[in-house]
Scaffold this motif. Structure first.
Motif, mmCIF file in Angstrom:
data_model
loop_
_atom_site.group_PDB
_atom_site.id
_atom_site.type_symbol
_atom_site.label_atom_id
_atom_site.label_comp_id
_atom_site.label_asym_id
_atom_site.label_seq_id
_atom_site.Cartn_x
_atom_site.Cartn_y
_atom_site.Cartn_z
ATOM 1 N N ASP A 1 32.017 -56.977 6.524
ATOM 2 C CA ASP A 1 32.782 -58.143 6.093
ATOM 3 C C ASP A 1 32.835 -59.173 7.216
ATOM 4 O O ASP A 1 32.928 -58.832 8.405
ATOM 5 N N ASP A 2 32.784 -60.424 6.813
ATOM 6 C CA ASP A 2 32.922 -61.540 7.762
ATOM 7 C C ASP A 2 33.906 -62.520 7.128
ATOM 8 O O ASP A 2 33.519 -63.398 6.347
ATOM 9 N N GLU A 3 35.187 -62.354 7.488
ATOM 10 C CA GLU A 3 36.232 -63.149 6.845
ATOM 11 C C GLU A 3 36.111 -64.623 7.213
ATOM 12 O O GLU A 3 36.424 -65.489 6.403
ATOM 13 N N ARG A 4 35.627 -64.924 8.418
ATOM 14 C CA ARG A 4 35.520 -66.326 8.813
ATOM 15 C C ARG A 4 34.514 -67.073 7.926
ATOM 16 O O ARG A 4 34.703 -68.251 7.642
ATOM 17 N N SER B 1 30.885 -57.230 2.585
ATOM 18 C CA SER B 1 29.785 -56.305 2.861
ATOM 19 C C SER B 1 29.101 -55.892 1.555
ATOM 20 O O SER B 1 29.646 -56.044 0.470
ATOM 21 N N GLY B 2 27.916 -55.323 1.737
ATOM 22 C CA GLY B 2 27.144 -54.874 0.574
ATOM 23 C C GLY B 2 26.412 -56.036 -0.087
ATOM 24 O O GLY B 2 26.101 -57.062 0.534
ATOM 25 N N GLY C 1 31.899 -57.600 -5.015
ATOM 26 C CA GLY C 1 32.693 -56.953 -3.977
ATOM 27 C C GLY C 1 33.667 -57.865 -3.279
ATOM 28 O O GLY C 1 34.360 -58.688 -3.909
ATOM 29 N N ARG C 2 33.684 -57.751 -1.983
ATOM 30 C CA ARG C 2 34.640 -58.507 -1.179
ATOM 31 C C ARG C 2 34.343 -60.005 -1.229
ATOM 32 O O ARG C 2 35.273 -60.811 -1.153
ATOM 33 N N THR C 3 33.099 -60.370 -1.405
ATOM 34 C CA THR C 3 32.762 -61.790 -1.512
ATOM 35 C C THR C 3 33.418 -62.409 -2.744
ATOM 36 O O THR C 3 33.946 -63.537 -2.695
#
Length: 335
Positions: free
Chosen positions: A269-272, A277-278, A309-311
């Motif tokens: 993950d890259d919150e900035r 991820s994935g 996902g997280r995106t």
């Protein structure tokens, strides 16, 4: 009186033989009877004397069945056949089936030398410097987030074996740059259809700028799929990968249908940068272009984008659409 009777008897005796002969002659050849005029019968055919039977021919001995060697008579040798000179007689003989009509001359050293180019006169093609610039996508779109502009292009300079590649893609939405990157790569041909590339990538957006080391392959896969697969390694152990595949279907000599699929993956993950991820994002589209010339082809298309996902969670937090469908209009240019 007696003397007169004897004289009369002798005269009768002499006249009777001639009378009998004449009677026989008349009996053998009777006179034809006259026919009435109303009936016409053909005249009977004249009789011809039948030929006398021919004497039987003597049997001719069969000399071929005789054993002349046993009889002491040697057989004469057959005379050799004399070859006929058709050329001297003016007769042209047709050539044999396995022979050419026109004789093939023997190859000489002069012929071999003429078949080879002069030394150092024609340089090898892979040693000459060439260049190619392609704007594969230069298009405007209308999406849920607003109207915008997207580009994807590449250029190379070098030989057939060694090239210097420049690649870039990105988009602007409502006048602001949403994503943009630039890659500088060295490529080397490893087979007829494949190049291995290695270099650096610089991301301008989204979020703060960041650099990556890039390593990948690009070329033409079986069934003529154009494939570009690149892995990236950045600072702080960040990794990502991008896979693109497209295919061109010629509907006519100038009308081309181009499906495209793009996948983006990230190692963490890259919150900035609002990336999870994935498998973070996937894009599939189809574009129909008309090649006014080979170098310039306007097109229209339909593109669908998904986030996972997280995106997808980051987009929900920012009140952005998780999935998006857009209509695109653009042009493909190369020179």
């Amino acid at each position: 009186m007696k003397a007169h009777l004897l004289l009369f008897a002798s005269l009768v005796a002499g006249w009777l033989p001639s009378f009998g002969a004449n009677a026989q002659e008349h009996t053998r050849h009777p006179m034809p009877m006259p026919m009435p005029h109303s009936q016409h019968q053909p005249e009977p055919a004249k009789k011809t004397a039948s030929p006398e039977p021919a004497a039987p021919e003597e049997a001719t001995p069969d000399h071929s069945a005789m054993d002349h060697a046993a009889m002491g008579h040697p057989m004469p040798e057959p005379a050799p056949e004399k070859a006929i000179d058709h050329a001297a007689m003016g007769h042209s003989m047709p050539p044999a089936a396995d022979q050419p009509i026109t004789p093939i001359p023997m190859v000489t050293d002069a012929d071999r030398a003429a078949a080879l180019p002069p030394p150092n006169d024609h340089p090898v093609h892979d040693n000459s410097i060439q260049s190619f610039v392609l704007l594969n996508r230069l298009e405007a779109f209308d999406a849920d987030a607003g109207t915008g502009l997207e580009w994807q292009g590449q250029a190379w300079f070098g030989t057939d074996i060694n090239k210097l590649w420049l690649r870039s893609e990105g988009e602007r939405v409502d006048g602001e740059t949403a994503a943009a990157d630039l890659e500088l790569l060295y490529g080397r041909s490893v087979s007829r259809w494949w190049d291995v590339v290695a270099g650096i990538r610089h991301d301008f957006k989204p979020g703060p700028s960041q650099d990556f080391v890039a390593l990948g392959v690009m070329g033409l896969a079986p069934y003529k799929f154009e494939v570009d697969a690149t892995a990236y390694i950045g600072s702080s152990g960040r990794t990502s990968a991008r896979l693109e595949a497209e295919y061109e279907t010629l509907l006519t000599n100038r009308l081309v249908l181009q499906p495209l699929l793009e996948l983006n993956l990230h190692g963490q993950d890259d919150e900035r940068r609002r990336i999870g991820s994935g498998l973070s994002r996937a894009e599939a589209g189809v574009r129909l272009r008309y090649e006014v010339t080979r170098q310039f082809a306007p097109y229209v298309g339909l593109v669908r984008e998904w986030t996972f996902g997280r995106t997808a969670d980051f987009r929900r937090e920012d009140d952005e659409a998780v999935n998006d469908t857009r209509i695109v209009v653009g042009a493909r240019i190369w020179f």
